[in-house]
Design a protein around this motif. Sequence first.
Motif, mmCIF file in Angstrom:
data_model
loop_
_atom_site.group_PDB
_atom_site.id
_atom_site.type_symbol
_atom_site.label_atom_id
_atom_site.label_comp_id
_atom_site.label_asym_id
_atom_site.label_seq_id
_atom_site.Cartn_x
_atom_site.Cartn_y
_atom_site.Cartn_z
ATOM 1 N N GLU A 1 -0.486 -2.968 -2.424
ATOM 2 C CA GLU A 1 0.251 -3.394 -1.238
ATOM 3 C C GLU A 1 0.426 -2.229 -0.265
ATOM 4 O O GLU A 1 0.273 -2.396 0.959
ATOM 5 C CB GLU A 1 1.612 -3.945 -1.666
ATOM 6 C CG GLU A 1 2.419 -4.507 -0.517
ATOM 7 C CD GLU A 1 3.731 -5.093 -0.992
ATOM 8 O OE1 GLU A 1 4.509 -5.555 -0.128
ATOM 9 O OE2 GLU A 1 3.980 -5.087 -2.217
ATOM 10 N N LYS A 2 0.693 -1.081 -0.834
ATOM 11 C CA LYS A 2 0.858 0.085 0.037
ATOM 12 C C LYS A 2 -0.450 0.451 0.718
ATOM 13 O O LYS A 2 -0.477 0.796 1.921
ATOM 14 C CB LYS A 2 1.362 1.263 -0.786
ATOM 15 C CG LYS A 2 1.681 2.488 0.036
ATOM 16 C CD LYS A 2 2.248 3.596 -0.820
ATOM 17 C CE LYS A 2 2.552 4.818 0.009
ATOM 18 N NZ LYS A 2 3.093 5.931 -0.812
ATOM 19 N N GLU B 1 -1.064 -1.930 3.607
ATOM 20 C CA GLU B 1 -0.235 -1.594 4.774
ATOM 21 C C GLU B 1 -0.793 -0.385 5.516
ATOM 22 O O GLU B 1 -0.820 -0.364 6.757
ATOM 23 C CB GLU B 1 1.192 -1.325 4.318
ATOM 24 C CG GLU B 1 1.917 -2.564 3.821
ATOM 25 C CD GLU B 1 3.308 -2.237 3.324
ATOM 26 O OE1 GLU B 1 3.655 -1.030 3.322
ATOM 27 O OE2 GLU B 1 4.040 -3.168 2.932
ATOM 28 N N GLU C 1 -3.807 -1.505 7.536
ATOM 29 C CA GLU C 1 -3.418 -2.241 8.745
ATOM 30 C C GLU C 1 -2.915 -1.292 9.836
ATOM 31 O O GLU C 1 -3.236 -1.463 11.022
ATOM 32 C CB GLU C 1 -2.341 -3.271 8.385
ATOM 33 C CG GLU C 1 -2.851 -4.450 7.565
ATOM 34 C CD GLU C 1 -1.740 -5.426 7.215
ATOM 35 O OE1 GLU C 1 -0.566 -5.105 7.529
ATOM 36 O OE2 GLU C 1 -2.041 -6.493 6.647
ATOM 37 N N LYS C 2 -2.149 -0.333 9.402
ATOM 38 C CA LYS C 2 -1.669 0.646 10.397
ATOM 39 C C LYS C 2 -2.826 1.420 11.014
ATOM 40 O O LYS C 2 -2.845 1.684 12.227
ATOM 41 C CB LYS C 2 -0.694 1.617 9.738
ATOM 42 C CG LYS C 2 0.648 1.002 9.386
ATOM 43 C CD LYS C 2 1.558 2.036 8.757
ATOM 44 C CE LYS C 2 2.910 1.448 8.389
ATOM 45 N NZ LYS C 2 3.811 2.448 7.761
#
Length: 321
Positions: A111-112, A115, A118-119
């Motif tokens: 999950e990290k 993220e 996406e950033k």
Amino acid sequence: MSERKVLNKYYPPDFDPSKIPKLKLPKDRQYVVRLMAPFNMRCKTCGEYIYKGKKFNARKETVQNELYLGLPIFRFYIKCTRCLAEITFKTDPENTDYAMEHGATRNFQAEKLIEEEEKKIQQEREDEELNNPMKVLENRTRDSKLEMEVLENLQELKELNQRQAQVDFEGMLDQYKEMERRLREREQEEDERETKEMLERALVKRLRDSDSEDEAEDANDRGRKHTADKPTDILTTDANTGSQGSSSVGVKKQKVESWERSVGGLGEKGALGSLVVRKKPADSASKPAAAAPRQAANTQTAEFSASLLQSSVSHDLQKSF
């Protein structure tokens, strides 16, 4: 022992807290704290897996020269449960998480990673739009198309929900209950019919058994009646059974013969004469006058008894035939 439990301490009147010397401690001082592993990790030295939530007696210190919006960052030191190798990680207030530093690798941080990816994509897009106006227009057109597709899908979902909302669930439940009730009534009727049939069969069987018992009792009564009758009743029963056959004349002849053997013929004088004993004649020379009336009376009595016997025998023969 009671004075050890006192919470209010005694302060003398001349007590001055400013005179208490302040303890100077180093800024990088370490404290021993009890904590749990904040994430799953694997030791680099021995490969031991340390799962999230495992408790450790860790050493805690404040990281020097690192702040995030004025918040201090803390570092923790733990030891591997197998090889006792030192593992360190620190807090990450920017991401509200913990960051691994040394001695182990963090597991299950998909999950990290997503993220972060996406950033990264968002940052690259902003850089492209900053230097290329046509790219900005293309991105806006693509975003508007995606937004229209999302709205269409949302409208389809709303229509589907409306169609499902029109379904009368209460009516469906009522129909199901009615069907179950009819099924139970049908089963109950079948059970009652089967029970009635079983009772009827049992009643018929009982009636048949009672009829057979009555017939057996009648047969026993007839047998007892035959045994209790006179010996001469065999002639009547033989006459009844003989009349049903074709040789009734021969049966009658046999009955007459049996009667003659037991009693005697009617025409024979010896048979009836044996039943009557005649008085021997007395001396007529001694008493002729006195014996004459007595002899006449005896003769009349004997004749009367013989006639009665003959009439009774003839009556029995008539009844038998």
